[in-house]
Design a protein around this motif. Sequence first.
Motif, PDB file in Angstrom:
ATOM      1  N   LEU A  89       0.825  -1.213   0.000  1.00 38.85           N
ATOM      2  CA  LEU A  89       0.000   0.000   0.000  1.00 38.85           C
ATOM      3  C   LEU A  89       0.859   1.264   0.000  1.00 38.85           C
ATOM      4  O   LEU A  89       0.475   2.292  -0.544  1.00 38.85           O
ATOM      5  CB  LEU A  89      -0.928   0.017   1.216  1.00 38.85           C
ATOM      6  CG  LEU A  89      -2.074  -0.988   1.211  1.00 38.85           C
ATOM      7  CD1 LEU A  89      -2.922  -0.836   2.462  1.00 38.85           C
ATOM      8  CD2 LEU A  89      -2.935  -0.826  -0.030  1.00 38.85           C
ATOM      9  N   LEU A 121      -4.748   4.835  -2.202  1.00 37.27           N
ATOM     10  CA  LEU A 121      -6.031   4.148  -2.334  1.00 37.27           C
ATOM     11  C   LEU A 121      -7.209   5.105  -2.414  1.00 37.27           C
ATOM     12  O   LEU A 121      -7.310   6.068  -1.645  1.00 37.27           O
ATOM     13  CB  LEU A 121      -6.259   3.210  -1.145  1.00 37.27           C
ATOM     14  CG  LEU A 121      -5.506   1.883  -1.114  1.00 37.27           C
ATOM     15  CD1 LEU A 121      -6.021   1.031   0.037  1.00 37.27           C
ATOM     16  CD2 LEU A 121      -5.638   1.126  -2.426  1.00 37.27           C
ATOM     17  N   LEU A 124     -11.301   0.726  -0.978  1.00 41.83           N
ATOM     18  CA  LEU A 124     -10.821  -0.332  -0.100  1.00 41.83           C
ATOM     19  C   LEU A 124     -12.006  -1.184   0.324  1.00 41.83           C
ATOM     20  O   LEU A 124     -12.944  -0.694   0.950  1.00 41.83           O
ATOM     21  CB  LEU A 124     -10.129   0.268   1.130  1.00 41.83           C
ATOM     22  CG  LEU A 124      -9.630  -0.724   2.189  1.00 41.83           C
ATOM     23  CD1 LEU A 124      -8.602  -1.682   1.601  1.00 41.83           C
ATOM     24  CD2 LEU A 124      -9.046   0.027   3.386  1.00 41.83           C
TER      25      LEU A 124
END
Length: 198
Positions: A89, A121, A124
Amino acid sequence: RVKELMAFATLRELDLGGNKLTDEMAESLEAGLRLSNLEILDLYNCKIEDKGTKHIMDGICASKVKTLRMGKNGISKGGVALDSVASVLQHSNLTELRLSHNPIGDEGAILIAKALPKSKLVRLHLYKCQIADAGAASIADALNGNTTLFELWLQENLIGDTGARKIAECLPRASALEELRLFDIALAMMARITSGSM
């Protein structure tokens, strides 16, 4: 064969969902990711275990992949896979991560939450991941001041009133969040908190 398939320069999306991927296949996939122009990779229900997950995450870090769908695999708390997920991430181009139906629990949610501030992101998905109050609280803390995540799915977890309260309290400061899914948890508590009746 997977590595050779991904060498096609025009290939932008690869869906391998439903195919069992062994650790050796995952290692081949890692090598292919490093050479490919893929942007979307779907590995839903491929029965990938911890070692295979690490191979894939290492490949993602060196790739152009923006969307990774890894729901319903063998990613669970206490394994090396969770550390590699958190790392990817922070060191990849991922804008969408789907990990639903993996029993990552609070441990996994906390690791992901810690990585969120340094990630790109926007989506999610963590539904049906056995996340309880501690994991929800960590995600809520990560949402405070977050300016990128606009879609978060947390439904069908083990989140109770405490976790629901933490998420509700962070919403005014989660400026980018447009879609939040929390059904099958403490929705009555959420309604009371957001209405200011508590």
